[in-house]
Motif scaffolding. Structure first.
Motif, PDB file in Angstrom:
ATOM      1  N   UNK A  37       0.828  -1.200   0.000  1.00 24.43           N
ATOM      2  CA  UNK A  37       0.000   0.000   0.000  1.00 24.43           C
ATOM      3  C   UNK A  37       0.860   1.246   0.000  1.00 24.43           C
ATOM      4  N   UNK A  38       0.259   2.382  -0.344  1.00 21.18           N
ATOM      5  CA  UNK A  38       0.988   3.645  -0.354  1.00 21.18           C
ATOM      6  C   UNK A  38       0.013   4.794  -0.157  1.00 21.18           C
ATOM      7  N   UNK A  39       0.584   5.959   0.035  1.00 19.00           N
ATOM      8  CA  UNK A  39      -0.156   7.217  -0.020  1.00 19.00           C
ATOM      9  C   UNK A  39       0.671   8.163  -0.871  1.00 19.00           C
ATOM     10  N   UNK A  48       2.359  14.027   4.918  1.00 22.98           N
ATOM     11  CA  UNK A  48       2.392  12.727   5.596  1.00 22.98           C
ATOM     12  C   UNK A  48       2.381  12.935   7.104  1.00 22.98           C
ATOM     13  N   UNK A  49       1.711  12.008   7.792  1.00 20.11           N
ATOM     14  CA  UNK A  49       1.745  12.046   9.250  1.00 20.11           C
ATOM     15  C   UNK A  49       2.118  10.664   9.786  1.00 20.11           C
ATOM     16  N   UNK A  73       1.425   2.287   6.176  1.00 15.42           N
ATOM     17  CA  UNK A  73       2.231   1.808   5.050  1.00 15.42           C
ATOM     18  C   UNK A  73       3.224   0.748   5.520  1.00 15.42           C
ATOM     19  N   UNK A  74       3.879   0.998   6.648  1.00 14.80           N
ATOM     20  CA  UNK A  74       4.806  -0.001   7.189  1.00 14.80           C
ATOM     21  C   UNK A  74       4.071  -1.267   7.627  1.00 14.80           C
ATOM     22  N   UNK A  75       2.870  -1.103   8.155  1.00 12.79           N
ATOM     23  CA  UNK A  75       2.099  -2.263   8.612  1.00 12.79           C
ATOM     24  C   UNK A  75       1.848  -3.235   7.469  1.00 12.79           C
ATOM     25  N   UNK A  76       1.518  -2.725   6.307  1.00  7.22           N
ATOM     26  CA  UNK A  76       1.246  -3.579   5.149  1.00  7.22           C
ATOM     27  C   UNK A  76       2.539  -4.019   4.466  1.00  7.22           C
TER      28      UNK A  76
END
Length: 263
Positions: A94-96, A106-107, A114-117
């Motif tokens: 995933x990304x934003x 970004x927050x 993102x790191x979780x996925x």
């Protein structure tokens, strides 16, 4: 005979795009496949049917790799069906989108999701598969990373950082899981999938493709099939002597960056 014939592979995020292309190429090699998805059930069923048409067994496994319980359930369902796991392709991600120069776009929550996925999810899937691979005496993990993790470009700083972390984790686990389990990563550049056209619209998508064709040394815009071939190579087609490698597959785009002394 294919080295993957009658083996069992889990491909996360394999309803569409690169994941689906990997699943189909594995099925072409005679490998039984688990099609994982989070929300795209209709597309996942289409990929499932396409794999089954190639004469292999395939099952659906819905689940979010960011959730450890889902990871363990996906693997449990696989072992219940076939009694083994030979290959894991960590493709889900995933990304934003955020301008790298606009830090307020970004927050902390964006980074954590993102790191979780992209990182934790891959780790959790490897952890769930590892005992079964070790029991079989041999296994292969392929992490789908990105050129973003090597060069620091991409959809956002958080995304690039997560893929850099995934590359480092590939090295760590290649050491710790050897000799029974090989761990490698593929780092694609641009991939011409529906994801890009859905995000940017068909006109912008075609413009990005043309830019890739004009600017990369190989003058090509990558396709899911291009990258899937590299992934399947690491799954077991002639790669038994390779672990801890990160393979850049970007038509040579990285050659325009500063020398890459580590990746």
């Amino acid at each position: 005979m294919s080295a993957l014939k009658n083996k069992v592979a889990i491909v996360t995020g394999s309803a569409t795009g690169l994941g689906a292309a990997v699943a189909l190429q594995l099925a072409d090699k005679g490998c039984n496949v688990v099609i994982n998805y989070t929300k795209s059930e209709t597309e996942a069923k289409e990929t499932l049917a396409a794999c089954q048409e190639k004469g292999v067994e395939a099952i659906l496994a819905q689940g979010d790799v960011g959730e450890d319980a889902d990871c363990r359930r996906i693997v449990d369902e696989t072992v219940k069906k076939w009694g083994r796991v030979d290959v894991l392709v960590n493709n889900a991600g995933g990304t934003k989108f955020a301008n790298h120069a606009e830090l307020d776009e970004l927050n902390a929550e964006d980074f954590l999701w993102i790191y979780k996925v992209n990182v934790v999810g891959a780790y959790q899937m490897i952890r769930a598969c590892a005992p079964h691979m070790k029991e079989a005496g041999k296994g292969s993990v392929v992490n789908v990373s990105s050129i973003a993790g090597v060069t620091g470009i991409g959809s956002s700083v958080a995304y690039a950082a997560s893929k850099g972390a995934l590359n480092t984790m590939t090295l760590s686990l290649a050491r710790s899981l050897a000799p029974k389990i090989r761990v490698n990563a593929v780092c694609p550049g641009f991939i011409g999938t529906r994801w890009f056209s859905d995000r940017f619209g068909s006109q912008t998508f075609e413009g990005i493709k043309r830019q890739q064709e004009e600017s990369t040394p190989l003058q090509r815009a990558g396709t899911p099939e291009d990258i899937a071939t590299a992934v399947v190579f690491f799954c077991g087609e002639g790669s038994d002597h390779i672990t801890g490698e990160t393979l850049i597959t970007d038509a040579g785009m990285h050659l325009g960056f500063a020398p890459l002394t580590a990746r």
